[in-house]
Each structure stands twice: as C-alpha cells, then as structure tokens.
Design a protein around this motif. Structure first.
Motif, PDB file in Angstrom:
ATOM      1  N   VAL A 264      10.054 -16.394  -1.239  1.00  0.00           N
ATOM      2  CA  VAL A 264      10.255 -15.298  -0.285  1.00  0.00           C
ATOM      3  C   VAL A 264      11.141 -15.820   0.836  1.00  0.00           C
ATOM      4  O   VAL A 264      10.950 -16.933   1.334  1.00  0.00           O
ATOM      5  N   SER A 265      12.118 -15.038   1.244  1.00  0.00           N
ATOM      6  CA  SER A 265      12.995 -15.439   2.343  1.00  0.00           C
ATOM      7  C   SER A 265      12.174 -15.805   3.570  1.00  0.00           C
ATOM      8  O   SER A 265      11.231 -15.092   3.946  1.00  0.00           O
ATOM      9  N   SER A 266      12.535 -16.906   4.217  1.00  0.00           N
ATOM     10  CA  SER A 266      11.803 -17.344   5.407  1.00  0.00           C
ATOM     11  C   SER A 266      11.973 -16.371   6.563  1.00  0.00           C
ATOM     12  O   SER A 266      11.238 -16.437   7.553  1.00  0.00           O
ATOM     13  N   ARG A 267      12.921 -15.461   6.460  1.00  0.00           N
ATOM     14  CA  ARG A 267      13.167 -14.480   7.521  1.00  0.00           C
ATOM     15  C   ARG A 267      12.459 -13.150   7.258  1.00  0.00           C
ATOM     16  O   ARG A 267      12.828 -12.128   7.828  1.00  0.00           O
ATOM     17  N   TRP A 268      11.446 -13.166   6.425  1.00  0.00           N
ATOM     18  CA  TRP A 268      10.756 -11.907   6.137  1.00  0.00           C
ATOM     19  C   TRP A 268      10.179 -11.325   7.422  1.00  0.00           C
ATOM     20  O   TRP A 268       9.736 -12.030   8.317  1.00  0.00           O
ATOM     21  N   ASP A 269      10.236 -10.005   7.496  1.00  0.00           N
ATOM     22  CA  ASP A 269       9.915  -9.315   8.741  1.00  0.00           C
ATOM     23  C   ASP A 269       9.355  -7.937   8.407  1.00  0.00           C
ATOM     24  O   ASP A 269       9.961  -7.183   7.647  1.00  0.00           O
ATOM     25  N   LEU A 270       8.209  -7.603   8.979  1.00  0.00           N
ATOM     26  CA  LEU A 270       7.570  -6.314   8.712  1.00  0.00           C
ATOM     27  C   LEU A 270       7.671  -5.357   9.895  1.00  0.00           C
ATOM     28  O   LEU A 270       6.962  -4.349   9.940  1.00  0.00           O
ATOM     29  N   SER A 271       8.555  -5.641  10.847  1.00  0.00           N
ATOM     30  CA  SER A 271       8.646  -4.800  12.042  1.00  0.00           C
ATOM     31  C   SER A 271       9.064  -3.369  11.710  1.00  0.00           C
ATOM     32  O   SER A 271       8.759  -2.441  12.467  1.00  0.00           O
ATOM     33  N   LYS A 272       9.760  -3.175  10.588  1.00  0.00           N
ATOM     34  CA  LYS A 272      10.188  -1.825  10.202  1.00  0.00           C
ATOM     35  C   LYS A 272       9.113  -1.092   9.389  1.00  0.00           C
ATOM     36  O   LYS A 272       9.333   0.055   8.986  1.00  0.00           O
ATOM     37  N   HIS A 273       7.996  -1.749   9.156  1.00  0.00           N
ATOM     38  CA  HIS A 273       6.963  -1.153   8.307  1.00  0.00           C
ATOM     39  C   HIS A 273       5.600  -1.168   8.997  1.00  0.00           C
ATOM     40  O   HIS A 273       4.587  -1.550   8.396  1.00  0.00           O
ATOM     41  N   ALA A 274       5.587  -0.736  10.252  1.00  0.00           N
ATOM     42  CA  ALA A 274       4.320  -0.688  10.978  1.00  0.00           C
ATOM     43  C   ALA A 274       3.297   0.193  10.255  1.00  0.00           C
ATOM     44  O   ALA A 274       2.093  -0.082  10.282  1.00  0.00           O
ATOM     45  N   GLY A 275       3.771   1.245   9.587  1.00  0.00           N
ATOM     46  CA  GLY A 275       2.871   2.138   8.868  1.00  0.00           C
ATOM     47  C   GLY A 275       2.151   1.464   7.725  1.00  0.00           C
ATOM     48  O   GLY A 275       1.048   1.880   7.336  1.00  0.00           O
ATOM     49  N   ALA A 276       2.725   0.384   7.169  1.00  0.00           N
ATOM     50  CA  ALA A 276       2.095  -0.312   6.052  1.00  0.00           C
ATOM     51  C   ALA A 276       0.819  -1.031   6.477  1.00  0.00           C
ATOM     52  O   ALA A 276      -0.039  -1.328   5.641  1.00  0.00           O
ATOM     53  N   PHE A 277       0.682  -1.311   7.783  1.00  0.00           N
ATOM     54  CA  PHE A 277      -0.522  -1.989   8.259  1.00  0.00           C
ATOM     55  C   PHE A 277      -1.739  -1.073   8.228  1.00  0.00           C
ATOM     56  O   PHE A 277      -2.865  -1.534   8.392  1.00  0.00           O
ATOM     57  N   ARG A 278      -1.515   0.211   8.031  1.00  0.00           N
ATOM     58  CA  ARG A 278      -2.633   1.129   7.866  1.00  0.00           C
ATOM     59  C   ARG A 278      -3.083   1.205   6.415  1.00  0.00           C
ATOM     60  O   ARG A 278      -4.067   1.880   6.099  1.00  0.00           O
ATOM     61  N   CYS A 279      -2.370   0.540   5.541  1.00  0.00           N
ATOM     62  CA  CYS A 279      -2.646   0.584   4.102  1.00  0.00           C
ATOM     63  C   CYS A 279      -3.464  -0.629   3.674  1.00  0.00           C
ATOM     64  O   CYS A 279      -3.718  -1.558   4.437  1.00  0.00           O
ATOM     65  N   ASP A 280      -3.854  -0.618   2.414  1.00  0.00           N
ATOM     66  CA  ASP A 280      -4.520  -1.751   1.790  1.00  0.00           C
ATOM     67  C   ASP A 280      -3.610  -2.980   1.880  1.00  0.00           C
ATOM     68  O   ASP A 280      -2.384  -2.876   1.820  1.00  0.00           O
ATOM     69  N   GLN A 281      -4.224  -4.164   2.007  1.00  0.00           N
ATOM     70  CA  GLN A 281      -3.424  -5.382   2.177  1.00  0.00           C
ATOM     71  C   GLN A 281      -2.591  -5.713   0.935  1.00  0.00           C
ATOM     72  O   GLN A 281      -1.580  -6.416   1.050  1.00  0.00           O
ATOM     73  N   SER A 282      -2.954  -5.220  -0.230  1.00  0.00           N
ATOM     74  CA  SER A 282      -2.110  -5.429  -1.415  1.00  0.00           C
ATOM     75  C   SER A 282      -0.781  -4.686  -1.265  1.00  0.00           C
ATOM     76  O   SER A 282       0.258  -5.155  -1.734  1.00  0.00           O
ATOM     77  N   ILE A 283      -0.809  -3.529  -0.625  1.00  0.00           N
ATOM     78  CA  ILE A 283       0.442  -2.818  -0.360  1.00  0.00           C
ATOM     79  C   ILE A 283       1.273  -3.593   0.644  1.00  0.00           C
ATOM     80  O   ILE A 283       2.503  -3.707   0.512  1.00  0.00           O
ATOM     81  N   LEU A 284       0.634  -4.162   1.656  1.00  0.00           N
ATOM     82  CA  LEU A 284       1.348  -4.964   2.643  1.00  0.00           C
ATOM     83  C   LEU A 284       2.034  -6.148   1.961  1.00  0.00           C
ATOM     84  O   LEU A 284       3.205  -6.454   2.242  1.00  0.00           O
ATOM     85  N   ALA A 285       1.328  -6.816   1.054  1.00  0.00           N
ATOM     86  CA  ALA A 285       1.927  -7.927   0.307  1.00  0.00           C
ATOM     87  C   ALA A 285       3.094  -7.440  -0.542  1.00  0.00           C
ATOM     88  O   ALA A 285       4.130  -8.114  -0.657  1.00  0.00           O
ATOM     89  N   ALA A 286       2.952  -6.246  -1.123  1.00  0.00           N
ATOM     90  CA  ALA A 286       4.016  -5.701  -1.965  1.00  0.00           C
ATOM     91  C   ALA A 286       5.252  -5.348  -1.155  1.00  0.00           C
ATOM     92  O   ALA A 286       6.384  -5.451  -1.657  1.00  0.00           O
ATOM     93  N   VAL A 287       5.080  -4.921   0.104  1.00  0.00           N
ATOM     94  CA  VAL A 287       6.228  -4.634   0.963  1.00  0.00           C
ATOM     95  C   VAL A 287       7.032  -5.914   1.196  1.00  0.00           C
ATOM     96  O   VAL A 287       8.268  -5.924   1.114  1.00  0.00           O
ATOM     97  N   ILE A 288       6.327  -7.019   1.490  1.00  0.00           N
ATOM     98  CA  ILE A 288       7.020  -8.297   1.677  1.00  0.00           C
ATOM     99  C   ILE A 288       7.750  -8.695   0.399  1.00  0.00           C
ATOM    100  O   ILE A 288       8.925  -9.089   0.422  1.00  0.00           O
ATOM    101  N   TYR A 289       7.058  -8.587  -0.723  1.00  0.00           N
ATOM    102  CA  TYR A 289       7.668  -8.943  -2.010  1.00  0.00           C
ATOM    103  C   TYR A 289       8.888  -8.070  -2.296  1.00  0.00           C
ATOM    104  O   TYR A 289       9.949  -8.573  -2.703  1.00  0.00           O
ATOM    105  N   LYS A 290       8.761  -6.778  -2.084  1.00  0.00           N
ATOM    106  CA  LYS A 290       9.842  -5.842  -2.401  1.00  0.00           C
ATOM    107  C   LYS A 290      11.104  -6.142  -1.606  1.00  0.00           C
ATOM    108  O   LYS A 290      12.213  -6.144  -2.148  1.00  0.00           O
TER     109      LYS A 290
END
Length: 306
Positions: A264-290
């Motif tokens: 995974v790129s060391s620059r991974w960033d979830l700042s554009k996906h604040a809504g994903a934090f309301r989801c199951d953590q498997s979805i959060l992991a999938a956002v990073i992977y995607k």
C-alpha cells in the motif's frame, strides 16, 4: 464447506453470482475478495465487492426490489440483502462502490456489531500463489495483541518467513511489543527475514503500545485526525537494533489502529472518505486497498477496532 448446510452454500452461490453480475453490468468489472471468518462462532464468510464504476447516490434505494438503472428487473441487490446476515454499501458518485456482505452458519447468525475486532485484507502479488504478508492476533481479558508481518520479497519464501513469525508471535508470552518482536526475531533467523509491527492494547489502562521494525505503516485514526508511528530500521530475523522500545499512546474513543504493508502506498490518506468511518471496518480497509494498493507486491491492510 466450513460446516455450512447445503442450503446455506446455495444461498452463498446466489449472493456471489448477483454481486458478479452487478459488477459486470453496472461497473464494467471490479474485484471480489472472499474471507473465511475463522474467529466467528461456527465460522462465517465475508465478501467484499470493489469497483471503480459510476457509484450510487442512494445505495439504500438501489437495494429495493424493482429498482434498476439499466432497465433490468432490479432484483440483484435485493436478493443479496435478503440472503445476507450483515450487509453494508459505501458508494460515492464518480468514485465507485464497495459492498460488504457476511453470511454465517444458520446456527450462529451474528446480528450485532462486534465491540472488538480485527478486519484484514491480505492479497498476494498478482500472479503469485503464496502471500508473503500475514497477520496474527490474540486476546485475553487484559490485552489485545496484533502483528502484521511482511516477508522480504514475495512468493513461497516470503510466505514461509511471515508464517513462522506469526507462529512465534502466537507462542510469545510477553505483553510488550518490543519484547514480542525480539522473541520473534530469535525464532525466524532461519528464514530470509521480514519486517513487522506489533501493537498491544491494554484493556484496563486503555492504552496502545506499538513497536515496529521495517516499513509497516502504522496509524491511529478517526474521521478527522490521523497520527503515524515510525518503526525502527532493520530486518526481523537478520538484524534489529539492540535496544527496542515500545511507544505508549492513550487510546481515544472512535479511533482505529491501521497497519499496512508496503504493498500500500505510504501516502495513503482517508481525508476524502470521512463517511467511510461510519461503516464497518472491513469497508474502511477496502477503501484503503481500493485507492492505494500498488498491485505490484503482496498487499495487507489490517484494522483493529477497540
């Protein structure tokens, strides 16, 4: 399969078929990741569907029978919803969709969200049978312990290194990450070596202790903030600093520990996906992977929820 009845297996086949059909019909393709949930009573199957399609403005509406954007009968997601024990969709117009479904043995249906949990995505390098990335975890009334290991290179020798490290982690009796890592280091010297991070959560003190050697990305994060923890230089099983120390961090409500291998790129960033934090953590992991998987190496994303 995993103790499931023939009826439940048939229902799983329907779910996978409908998900695959939706990927081809609405997103032009995508990826399906399947995980056997060995830590669930009776076992369970988790399915993640990931695509770069047009996304959905109203995912809940699209799960209703008869709703379609392609002139079809619109029963695909409705069937998935009816047959799943747990189902969530995270979708952003113009970005794509992640669908999560879990199916359990009929005798062990889990309807409540777990208070604690490990949510992994571990994928081998394209074209490889063996994955050099691996994770291990264990828990008792006082501690939750987790390790992410990345064997050097890829293929069977990398897999052997990470699996021996996980075995040593499971046998270690220490409660501090730096002691566990030194224990693992001594046990894997016959391998090509690996990089690894160990994290221990103290359930009584509500603190994390973290120690890593090599390039595993480690962060504590929530929807509005993220803090990284730097590892030591070295190779577990080959050369590590003589003195390792664990970093201690007070846990904050709503924060998750995220561990990523260098797939995974060391620059991974979830700042554009604040809504994903309301989801199951498997979805959060999938956002990073995607968004940040390199697809040129073994890939691992592990999220720990406490």
């Amino acid at each position: 399969m995993a103790g499931f009845s023939a009826k439940r297996i048939a229902e799983m086949e329907i779910v996978v078929s409908e998900i695959g059909t939706n990927l081809l019909r609405h997103a032009g393709g995508g990826e399906i990741i399947v995980r056997y949930m060995s830590d669930s009573p009776g076992g369970g199957i988790e399915i993640l569907s990931i695509d770069n399609g047009p996304g959905m403005a109203d995912p809940l509406k699209m799960m209703e029978d008869g709703v379609s954007t392609k002139g079809t009968l619109g029963q695909g997601l409705g069937a998935v919803r009816r047959l799943s024990d747990q189902l969530q969709i995270y979708s952003v117009p113009g970005w794509g969709t992640i669908l999560l479904t879990r199916l359990f043995d009929n005798n062990h249906v889990q309807e409540k969200t777990a208070r604690l949990g490990i949510f992994p995505i571990v994928i081998p390098k394209p074209g490889e049978t063996y994955c050099g990335d691996g994770y291990g975890w264990k828990a008792n009334p006082n501690f939750i312990k987790v390790m992410l290991a990345d064997g050097l290179g890829h293929g069977s020798l990398a897999h052997d290194a990470s699996q021996k490290a996980i075995h040593a982690f499971q046998k270690s009796v220490y409660n501090t990450p730096h002691q566990i890592l030194m224990d693992v280091h001594q046990q894997v010297k016959s391998t090509r070596g690996l990089v690894a991070t160990v994290a221990v959560y103290d359930l009584l003190k509500k603190t994390w202790q973290i120690c890593g050697v090599g390039n595993i990305s480690t962060r504590l994060q929530d929807a509005i903030s993220s803090k990284s923890y730097l590892p030591y230089n070295g190779i577990v099983g080959v050369n590590v600093p003589r003195q390792l120390e664990s970093q201690t961090v007070l846990s904050e409500p709503g924060r998750h520990l995220t561990l990523c291998s260098d797939g995974v790129s060391s620059r991974w960033d979830l700042s554009k996906h604040a809504g994903a934090f309301r989801c199951d953590q498997s979805i959060l992991a999938a956002v990073i992977y995607k968004d940040f998987a390199r697809h040129t190496d073994d890939t691992a994303v592990v999220i720990v929820k406490v």
